[in-house]
Scaffold this active site. Structure first.
Site, PDB file in Angstrom:
ATOM      1  N   MET A  22      13.290  10.659  -7.138  1.00 12.99           N
ATOM      2  CA  MET A  22      14.057  10.071  -6.902  1.00 12.99           C
ATOM      3  C   MET A  22      15.132  11.088  -6.290  1.00 12.99           C
ATOM      4  O   MET A  22      15.336  12.060  -6.835  1.00 12.99           O
ATOM      5  CB  MET A  22      14.379  10.249  -8.819  1.00 12.99           C
ATOM      6  N   CYS A 106      10.085   2.234  -1.518  1.00 14.37           N
ATOM      7  CA  CYS A 106      11.807   3.048  -1.585  1.00 14.37           C
ATOM      8  C   CYS A 106      12.355   1.551  -2.224  1.00 14.37           C
ATOM      9  O   CYS A 106      12.332   1.244  -0.791  1.00 14.37           O
ATOM     10  CB  CYS A 106      12.155   3.934  -0.666  1.00 14.37           C
ATOM     11  N   LYS A 146       3.005   5.618  -4.214  1.00 10.32           N
ATOM     12  CA  LYS A 146       3.696   5.578  -5.155  1.00 10.32           C
ATOM     13  C   LYS A 146       3.960   4.375  -4.513  1.00 10.32           C
ATOM     14  O   LYS A 146       4.829   4.058  -3.342  1.00 10.32           O
ATOM     15  CB  LYS A 146       4.891   6.244  -5.634  1.00 10.32           C
ATOM     16  N   HIS A 175       5.137   0.389  -9.448  1.00 15.42           N
ATOM     17  CA  HIS A 175       5.879   0.252  -9.827  1.00 15.42           C
ATOM     18  C   HIS A 175       6.210  -1.189 -10.173  1.00 15.42           C
ATOM     19  O   HIS A 175       5.992  -2.013  -9.108  1.00 15.42           O
ATOM     20  CB  HIS A 175       7.031   0.491  -9.382  1.00 15.42           C
ATOM     21  N   GLY A 207       8.491   1.334 -14.260  1.00 13.04           N
ATOM     22  CA  GLY A 207       9.459  -0.090 -14.428  1.00 13.04           C
ATOM     23  C   GLY A 207       9.378  -0.112 -15.836  1.00 13.04           C
ATOM     24  O   GLY A 207       9.414  -0.510 -16.662  1.00 13.04           O
ATOM     25  N   GLY A 230      11.176   7.130 -14.920  1.00 15.97           N
ATOM     26  CA  GLY A 230      12.395   7.722 -13.780  1.00 15.97           C
ATOM     27  C   GLY A 230      13.217   7.447 -13.963  1.00 15.97           C
ATOM     28  O   GLY A 230      14.429   8.870 -15.139  1.00 15.97           O
ATOM     29  N   ARG A 231      14.313   6.744 -14.221  1.00 17.56           N
ATOM     30  CA  ARG A 231      16.259   6.941 -14.328  1.00 17.56           C
ATOM     31  C   ARG A 231      16.085   7.109 -16.014  1.00 17.56           C
ATOM     32  O   ARG A 231      17.112   7.561 -16.549  1.00 17.56           O
ATOM     33  CB  ARG A 231      16.308   5.367 -13.919  1.00 17.56           C
TER      34      ARG A 231
END
Length: 340
Positions: A22, A106, A146, A175, A207, A230-231
């Site tokens: 990220m 991205c 990715k 993702h 995801g 990720g987040r």
């Protein structure tokens, strides 16, 4: 079956875990912080921008050269110039990297408009040329990709999966949304399962993996070799440890909110803190608090009040109010879905 062996995982008998790359988040400091809480099997750097005048970004390179977490670090590139991607890949292979990763996912408009990142998914023939050249220069360590399931739709999905298989890619992080979906809408885990069946390398499902329970469900549904988070790992750095607990059938350890308060302090004490203006430093911390808040207060009060703070004192008083008032409270195992 695979051209190059992947680095060993923390637990060889368990599926893989990886922290998603990220930009402006997964720097050396954040890798060190998250490793303290039982980090992932694999790290991926922020992307190295590649063009005809590019040089390796020293700050991103530090995540490789100064990394003392003991975990493998993949170096991610973003670009579309084939000679420059090959040049950069060879330069990166001079360092102690776990592998070279190409960003084809991205979703930022300023990125895909330059035909890089997720923008490449519109051009399978370009992807074929890029991966063919990279595979020829990255031959003594893993070459990984990715990506997302498509740009605006999934029309090119199977074509690109075939290209990945033909070029002996060593790991695919997928993702399950399109580039245009950004981070909204349903994740197409069925397409991740399709990728698992079609490519001849391990696949990491990515995801909306927001909890250990979700990770188990996604692994079951997709048959993936592991998960990339990720987040949600920003909001819960204990998540990788909890995923491993769930995979072993153990009870998931609850995290007291007092520990979350210590985590926020670690994030605040970044090595560059003394040179950052207070406003910039608060803005940096709020980027993390946007996700932490979703695990702390499912009603969204903490999130809304946090966004309105403007000074260090105000921000930390608010954190104390929500995190230290009731010492029996713990971090939510299933975070809120309030949009950030």
């Amino acid at each position: 079956m695979y051209q190059v062996s992947l680095p060993q995982s923390l637990q060889q008998d368990l599926p893989l875990t990886a922290l998603a790359p990220m930009q402006d988040v997964t720097n050396l400091w954040f890798m060190k912080v998250i490793a303290h809480y039982g980090g992932p099997d694999y790290f991926f750097t922020e992307y190295f921008r590649v063009n005809d005048t590019s040089r390796l970004n020293r700050k991103i390179l530090a995540a490789i050269t100064e990394n003392d977490t003991g975990r493998p670090v993949f170096a991610q590139m973003i670009g579309e110039s084939i000679p420059d991607l090959a040049r950069t890949a060879k330069e990166l292979c001079d360092y102690n990297i776990a592998g070279v990763d190409l960003n084809m996912g991205c979703p930022a408009p300023r990125i895909y408009r330059k035909n890089v990142g997720g923008g490449l998914l519109r051009e399978p023939e370009k992807v074929k040329r890029i991966l063919g050249e990279l595979r020829s220069v990255v031959n003594d360590r893993p070459l990984t990709v990715k990506m997302r399931v498509g740009f605006e739709n999934t029309d090119n999905f199977y074509k690109i999966l075939n290209i990945i298989a033909d070029n002996n890619i060593d790991l695919l992080s997928l993702h399950g949304r399109t580039v245009k979906d950004m981070y909204h809408g349903e994740v197409k885990y069925d397409l991740i399962a399709e990728a698992v069946r079609r490519v001849n390398c391990p696949v990491l499902a990515n995801g909306n993996i927001k909890s250990a329970t979700t990770a188990l469900e996604v692994l079951s549904q997709t048959g993936a070799a592991g998960v990339m988070v990720g987040r949600w790992a920003i909001g819960n750095p204990w998540l990788f440890h909890q995923i491993r607990q769930a995979l072993r059938g153990e009870q998931i350890t609850l995290v007291p909110l007092t520990e979350v308060r210590h985590y926020i302090d670690r994030l605040w004490q970044t090595p560059t803190a003394s040179t950052m203006p207070e406003r910039a430093r608060i803005g940096y911390l709020k980027m993390f608090l946007n996700y932490i808040a979703l695990n702390v207060d499912t009603d969204g009060h903490f999130l809304r009040l946090m966004r309105h703070t403007s000074t260090e004192i105000e921000l930390f008083n608010l954190c104390d109010r929500f995190l230290l008032t009731d010492l029996t409270k713990t971090l939510a195992l299933t975070p809120s879905t309030i949009l950030v």
